[in-house]
Write a protein that holds these residues in place. Structure first.
Motif, short mmCIF file in Angstrom:
data_model
loop_
_atom_site.label_atom_id
_atom_site.label_comp_id
_atom_site.label_asym_id
_atom_site.label_seq_id
_atom_site.Cartn_x
_atom_site.Cartn_y
_atom_site.Cartn_z
N LEU A 692 0.78 -1.24 0.00
CA LEU A 692 0.00 0.00 0.00
C LEU A 692 0.81 1.30 0.00
CD1 LEU A 692 -2.78 -0.91 2.62
CD2 LEU A 692 -2.93 -1.04 0.13
N TYR A 693 2.02 1.28 0.50
CA TYR A 693 2.66 2.57 0.81
C TYR A 693 4.00 2.84 0.12
CZ TYR A 693 -0.76 2.43 4.58
OH TYR A 693 -1.92 2.35 5.28
N GLU A 694 4.91 1.89 0.19
CA GLU A 694 6.31 2.20 -0.09
C GLU A 694 6.62 2.26 -1.57
OE1 GLU A 694 9.14 -0.03 2.26
OE2 GLU A 694 7.55 -0.55 3.67
N TYR A 709 11.48 10.59 4.87
CA TYR A 709 10.23 9.93 5.22
C TYR A 709 9.00 10.81 4.94
CZ TYR A 709 12.65 5.94 7.26
OH TYR A 709 13.40 4.82 7.45
N ASP A 711 8.46 11.69 1.85
CA ASP A 711 8.07 11.17 0.54
C ASP A 711 8.11 9.65 0.46
OD1 ASP A 711 7.73 13.71 -0.85
OD2 ASP A 711 9.87 13.95 -0.46
N VAL A 713 6.95 6.60 2.03
CA VAL A 713 5.89 6.40 3.01
C VAL A 713 5.92 4.98 3.55
CG1 VAL A 713 3.41 6.63 3.38
CG2 VAL A 713 4.53 8.03 1.65
N LEU A 714 6.14 4.87 4.85
CA LEU A 714 6.11 3.57 5.52
C LEU A 714 4.78 3.42 6.27
CD1 LEU A 714 9.67 3.70 7.09
CD2 LEU A 714 8.92 2.02 5.42
N LEU A 716 2.40 3.01 9.35
CA LEU A 716 2.49 3.30 10.78
C LEU A 716 1.82 2.16 11.55
CD1 LEU A 716 1.36 7.04 10.69
CD2 LEU A 716 3.69 6.13 10.56
N ARG B 187 -2.90 10.07 3.49
CA ARG B 187 -2.53 8.68 3.24
C ARG B 187 -2.47 7.88 4.53
NH1 ARG B 187 2.05 6.95 -1.02
NH2 ARG B 187 1.22 4.84 -1.12
N ARG B 188 -1.91 8.51 5.54
CA ARG B 188 -1.86 7.87 6.86
C ARG B 188 -2.29 8.92 7.87
NH1 ARG B 188 4.45 6.82 6.92
NH2 ARG B 188 4.21 9.06 6.63
N PRO B 189 -2.81 8.51 9.02
CA PRO B 189 -3.17 9.50 10.03
C PRO B 189 -1.93 10.34 10.37
CG PRO B 189 -3.78 7.27 10.73
CD PRO B 189 -3.02 7.13 9.46
N ASP B 191 -0.42 12.51 8.42
CA ASP B 191 0.28 13.03 7.25
C ASP B 191 -0.30 14.37 6.82
OD1 ASP B 191 1.95 10.90 7.02
OD2 ASP B 191 0.99 10.01 5.27
N GLU B 260 3.21 14.21 -7.84
CA GLU B 260 3.64 12.87 -7.44
C GLU B 260 2.57 12.12 -6.65
OE1 GLU B 260 8.04 11.86 -7.62
OE2 GLU B 260 7.49 12.39 -5.56
N HIS B 261 1.71 12.87 -5.98
CA HIS B 261 0.73 12.22 -5.10
C HIS B 261 -0.59 11.93 -5.80
CE1 HIS B 261 3.52 12.92 -1.88
NE2 HIS B 261 3.59 14.18 -2.22
#
Ligand SMILES: Cc1cc2nc3c(=O)[nH]c(=O)nc-3n(C[C@H](O)[C@H](O)[C@H](O)COP(=O)(O)OP(=O)(O)OC[C@H]3O[C@@H](n4cnc5c(N)ncnc54)[C@H](O)[C@@H]3O)c2cc1C
Lengths: 790, 287
Positions: A692-694, A709, A711, A713-714, A716, B187-189, B191, B260-261
């Motif tokens: 999903l992220y990296e 980090y 850009d 994305v790991l 959490l 994307r993640r809480p 961010d 990019e996003h």
């Protein structure tokens, strides 16, 4: 090191608390950056800022004139005094087999080209800014498909193309094609696994100290393979192996990225030798993301052929693997393992792969948790779900129909993997039952839900030197354990594998305690120092510490116990067969004649007399209580698992939430179930990152754009759902102790399970789910194109 | 990853701080919570000759809930603001927005002044400030001035603050006729969001008297979506079609760019979704 007492015996199978944790949790852990030496200097590595070109000038005059700068070395000086680093795994016909420590040719942004050593890291970084470096820029290529396109910029112009090697695996191509040609159904897809960075919590780093009087180099280093690094340091610096000592203290993760010696690490050692003072270098996070080896980056054009009844006939993948600027220490390894492990737990009449491994102007790729098996599983398990969708079959039913049955094991696959033991269908059934009972798959409004499955068989515990010779992997596949009982009865265990946060010290203590038959509190495990640890060529990679290393501990401990028993029996004047080693009412480890609890001899007493060499059996031809056992396993061991994950996909935002996760996992005998769970869970987290992220990305000019980090994305902790882990235990048929490897399974299967779950949730886009990671923008665009936005 | 050489100053009073700013101006950076400046220094993207640390300046960490506005001193930490019950009572959407900034550890350092001054177009508070029609106070040795949000934010990381000025306070008007909702997609809480919307409406029964809709992460600064606002005036908010129309109007009037996003179309889709969700909530309808 202290180990909790009061745990019942046997220790194997118990959740003994990890011996290193108190130290780590109270700030007592000492990583490379926690070590300080008087007179120590600090290094920073000068790196290429260009993706492709040659260095026309490296003028360090101004930097050398700075009062706080001790030493500057440029590419020419470094190359003149260092040897090349050999790749340890060569493919037939591989065109590049060695890696220079430094060169005027630069092939990726981040490539080390020099070193500056100063009083502080900040001063060293300041000095880098006043180096006068001019590059002649060359056109660059980043993407593997662009790299093989006609007219692509060439990394090695003499080759005429960018192809480093091409190899096949499994059945002959024509036989595979023949089976595919007559198949009723063929599912063909182009699947891609992105480039990812391994991201150990502790970045790479080392402190090198040269003792001029003694002519010896001591290196405190963050590595998974201290002996391997020692050997390669000696080669690169023209020293004898015995002049180099590598010490690994605490290690904050490796995940494969620290399985070999890097050129920048050699530069730090060279700087210590030149300056005569200890030199520290700790990689910063930008360097870790760009100059530590990456993983993955493969494009598969893969086919699954089935007959009219849904029986698998053949699987084949044409792999385009991106090596980056040069092959890593393990060369084409991960891509080759993808071919070998492509069949998974299923029957095929024919199976195989064809690999084209290419160079590009990017960070080299190499070992990363899952090592080719994650990619193979992604490809195979997505293809199977696609086949089920096209044929209107249930995804579980189709898998079970084609699985290798337990009575068929041992079973050698079409790609020559000798699967050893287990029950693959049972692992799948258990996961499916649990997941289908508990998962919420009810879609509500714009939230779609689905449940996905994936399964794998995993090559673990790289070993047996003979097989390694056959595949051209030039590292010995054995492990050695040394177990010694000291005169006071305490026990030290040493081994060539390393602790890297995985808890191997605790597992070894459990094994040793059980096989010696004593309390675990007596045992200390010492790892990681080449001056005291037995030689280990391969080190802690490939989920082998507990299998191969543990197998050695089990046997060595058993031998010491036999020795203790013989001495005690001799002193009690009975046969060892009539003797037992028990813990008495006051908690002492004592030898007693069976059935005579009044007569006893303490463990300490026997240890003491053994070292005095008093009252020991005449037939003993050595003195003392130390046993060294070199264990060369008969084969690798094969673990397996089935994963299920339930997801909720928001059609309006493309966000995926993992709502439930179920695993049935078999890695043989579990020495410490809590640690096993931790390995599975951590592996899943990294797999979810891939799903999903990296992803590493580069701009047009070959500049990496994911260098922090912000850009890169790991996941959490909140992104990882609760995972229900069920273990099956099928002991390895040949590893003493019955363990199989454990470290990578979580990562191998989770991306495919997540992909299949998204496909189940949004079947309208199932056929498009071929390239990880599934970022919200990517999914939203697919959902949009499928007409699901009104 | 070490900062280049700079000189460090830590003034003990506002006057001293303003004096230093007068002297060093463009050659200096103000250090507040440091959560953006320190990374920029370590990456050597910021290279000031002087760093003026204002953390020891007294009197800048005030929270005032006044009739008609919430006024916050520049050095007030977000963590304190998000837990302030008086703010939540009068401006719940503002409290929600605070909690969407980064993570608790970072919010314990982040200051409201630093956050707004940094002018990241993806940042939550500038968008909330836009929806509330708020303003900021800029102070120099020669006095203070109040600048409305629309005159303050220029483009990415750029404001109309003069180099000798310090942002000293931020003001969110609290017109009690208005209700607000804030929501973002990240994307993640924690961010920076891919898109965020702050919506406010003033109602007469269920009829919309006035509407304020802002968006973040869509342009080079926070924006108001005036076409969607106009589309709402006079309509009945309980009518789902009306809310849908407003969300479509918002998506149509913005001009996001591919990056990019995600694509521009993706950004439009997110804004449309967020406008609809926030309006649904303002209308008391569960999404
Ligand atoms: C992991 C992470 C996640 C984050 N996520 C988010 C997020 O989701 N949303 C978000 O909005 N932010 C996010 N941030 C940024 C964080 O909120 C920043 O701290 C904030 O934007 C700046 O506030 P600060 O007080 O730390 O300012 P500093 O870093 O000290 O300063 C930032 C800039 O503002 C200037 N400045 C500071 N104070 C003043 C003043 N009073 N007057 C004039 N200029 C001044 C500084 O000179 C500097 O240029 C994140 C940060 C991190 C590290």
């Amino acid at each position: 090191m202290t180990i909790e007492t009061g745990v019942r015996r046997p220790y194997v199978g118990q959740n003994v608390l990890r011996s290193n944790d108190p130290k780590l949790l109270t700030g007592g852990g000492r990583f490379i950056d926690d070590l300080h030496f008087p007179d120590m200097l600090h290094a920073t590595i000068v790196r290429s800022t260009l993706a492709h070109g040659t260095i026309e000038q490296f003028d360090a005059g101004a930097a050398r004139a700075e009062s706080d700068v001790a030493l500057v070395l440029g590419p020419e000086e470094i190359a003149a005094t260092t040897g090349l680093l050999p790749c340890v795994w060569l493919a037939p016909g591989q065109r590049m087999t060695h890696i220079p420590i430094a060169s005027r040719k630069v092939s990726y942004v981040g490539q080390p080209i020099g070193i500056v050593v100063a009083d502080s890291r900040a001063a060293a970084e300041d000095a880098v800014e006043i180096l006068d470096i001019t590059f002649a820029e060359l056109p660059c290529v980043v993407d593997s498909e662009a790299s093989i396109a006609p007219g692509a910029p060439l990394l090695v112009p003499e080759w005429g193309d960018n192809i480093c090697a091409q190899v096949d695996a499994g059945d002959p191509r024509d036989e595979i094609e023949e089976v595919i040609a007559r198949a009723a159904h063929v599912v063909e897809r182009r699947l891609r696994i992105q480039r990812v960075a391994p991201n150990p919590m502790e970045t790479r780093g080392l402190i090198a100290r040269w003792d001029a009087a003694d002519e010896s180099l001591t290196v405190w280093m963050s590595t998974q393979t201290p002996h391997h690094c020692r050997d390669h340091l000696a080669t690169a610096l023209a020293l004898r192996a015995d002049q180099v000592r590598v010490i690994v203290g605490e290690l904050g993760g490796g995940f494969g990225a620290k399985e070999h010696l890097y050129p920048d690490e050699v530069m730090v050692c060279l700087a210590a030798m030149r300056s005569g003072r200890p030199v520290k270098w700790v990689e910063d996070r930008v360097e870790s993301l760009t100059a530590t080896l990456h993983g993955r980056d493969a494009i598969h054009r893969a086919r699954l052929a089935l007959d009219a009844d849904g029986k698998f006939l053949a699987i084949h993948s044409d792999i385009l693997g991106n090596l980056g600027a040069h092959p890593s220490n393990v060369g084409l390894g991960p891509f080759r393992v993808s071919m070998g492990m492509l069949p998974g737990p299923y029957h095929f009449e024919r199976a195989g792969g064809s690999l084209t491994a290419v160079l590009s102007n990017t960070t080299p790729t190499g070992a990363y948790r899952g090592f080719g098996m994650q990619e193979a599983t992604w490809v195979r398990e997505r293809l199977i779900d696609e086949a089920a969708r096209e044929l209107g079959l249930d995804v579980v039913e189709l898998r079970l129909r084609n699985m290798i049955q337990p009575h068929e094991l041992p079973f050698t696959t079409r790609t020559f993997q000798p699967y050893d033991s287990g029950d693959y269908p049972e692992a799948m059934r258990r996961t499916v039952v649990a997941a289908r009972a508990e998962a919420n798959v009810t879609s509500v409004g714009r939230i779609r839900r689905g449940l996905g499955f994936a399964t794998h068989v995993e090559f673990t515990g790289l070993g047996d030197s003979r097989s390694q010779q056959i595949v051209g992997f030039s590292l010995g596949g054995y492990e050695t354990a040394k177990v010694r009982v000291d005169p006071d009865g305490s026990v030290s265990v040493t081994s060539g594998v390393t602790g890297m946060g995985q808890g191997i010290e605790t597992g070894f203590a459990q094994l040793a305690a059980d096989h010696l038959g004593i309390g675990i509190e007596r045992i200390s495990v010492r790892l990681g120092d080449t001056a005291s640890a037995p030689y280990s060529a391969t080190g802690s990679i490939a989920s082998r510490s507990m299998t191969v290393g543990g197998g050695a501990v089990v046997t060595a401990a058993g031998k010491v116990r036999d020795r203790m028993m013989a001495i005690a029996a001799h002193q009690l004047e009975i046969s060892p067969n009539d003797l037992e080693l028990v813990r008495d009412a006051s908690g002492r480890d004592v030898f007693q004649p069976k059935g005579s609890p009044d007569i006893s001899l303490t463990w300490e007493k026997v240890a003491e007399s053994a070292w005095l060499n008093w009252n020991v059996p005449d037939e003993f031809n050595t003195i003392g209580l130390e046993e060294t056992f070199v264990y060369n396993p008969a084969s690798v061991s094969y673990a397996y698992a089935t994963h299920a994950v339930s997801v909720a996909v928001d059609l309006d935002t493309g966000l995926v939430k993992l709502e439930g996760y179920w695993v049935t996992h078999d890695s043989g005998v579990m020495v410490n179930p809590m640690i096993c769970d931790g390995q599975v869970l951590g592996g899943i987290a990294q797999g979810v990152g891939i799903a999903l992220y990296e992803g590493m990305r580069w701009g047009e000019t070959g500049q990496p754009t994911t260098t922090t980090y912000l850009d890169y994305v790991l996941p959490l902790s909140v992104d990882i759902p609760n995972v229900k882990i069920e273990h099956m235990v099928t002991p390895s048929p040949f590893i003493p102790g019955g363990m199989k490897g454990l470290g990578e399974g979580g990562t191998i299967t989770s991306p495919a399970a997540v992909g299949n779950a998204i496909a189940a949730a949004v079947p309208e886009i199932a056929g498009l789910l071929l390239e990880t990671p599934f970022s919200p923008s990517k999914l939203w665009t697919m959902i949009d194109e499928a007409g699901l936005h009104v | 990853m070490k900062p280049p050489v700079f000189e460090y100053r830590d003034p003990r009073s506002l006057d001293e701080a303003l004096g230093l700013l007068n002297e060093y101006g463009d050659d200096s950076s103000i250090l507040a919570g440091g959560q953006s400046l320190i990374p920029l220094l370590n990456l050597r993207l910021a290279r000031p000759d002087y760093v003026i640390d204002i953390n020891k300046v007294p009197g800048l960490d005030t929270i005032e809930v006044l009739p008609g506005c919430v006024r916050v001193g520049a050095l007030t930490r977000i963590r304190r603001l998000e837990r302030d019950p008086k703010i939540r009572a009068v401006a719940p959407a503002l409290s929600d927005a605070f909690q969407n900034i980064a993570h608790p550890q970072i919010r314990s350092r982040t200051t409201i002044g630093g956050n707004i001054s940094h002018a990241d177009p993806s940042s939550e508070l500038p968008g909330v400030l836009a929806a509330y029609d708020g303003r900021v106070q800029l102070t120099s040795s020669s006095g203070s001035r109040w600048v409305s949000w629309s005159d303050f934010f220029v483009t990415v990381f750029t404001t109309t603050r003069e180099s000798n000025e310090l942002l000293t306070a931020v003001e969110f008007p609290t017109d009690q006729n208005f209700s607000y909702e804030f929501e973002e997609i990240a994307r993640r809480p924690g961010d920076y969001p891919l898109a965020g919307v702050c919506a406010g409406i003033s109602l007469d029964g269920s009829q919309v008297r006035a509407a304020r809709l802002s968006a973040i992460a869509i342009a080079d600064r926070p924006i108001r979506m005036t076409a969607a606002e106009s589309a709402l005036v006079g309509v009945d908010i309980s009518n789902a079609a009306v809310r849908q129309a407003a969300s479509q109007a918002a998506a149509a009037e913005i001009n996001p760019m591919d990056d990019e996003h995600g694509s521009a179309a993706f950004r439009r889709g997110l804004v449309s979704t967020l406008v609809k969700r926030t309006l649904d909530r303002l209308a008391g309808v569960p999404s």
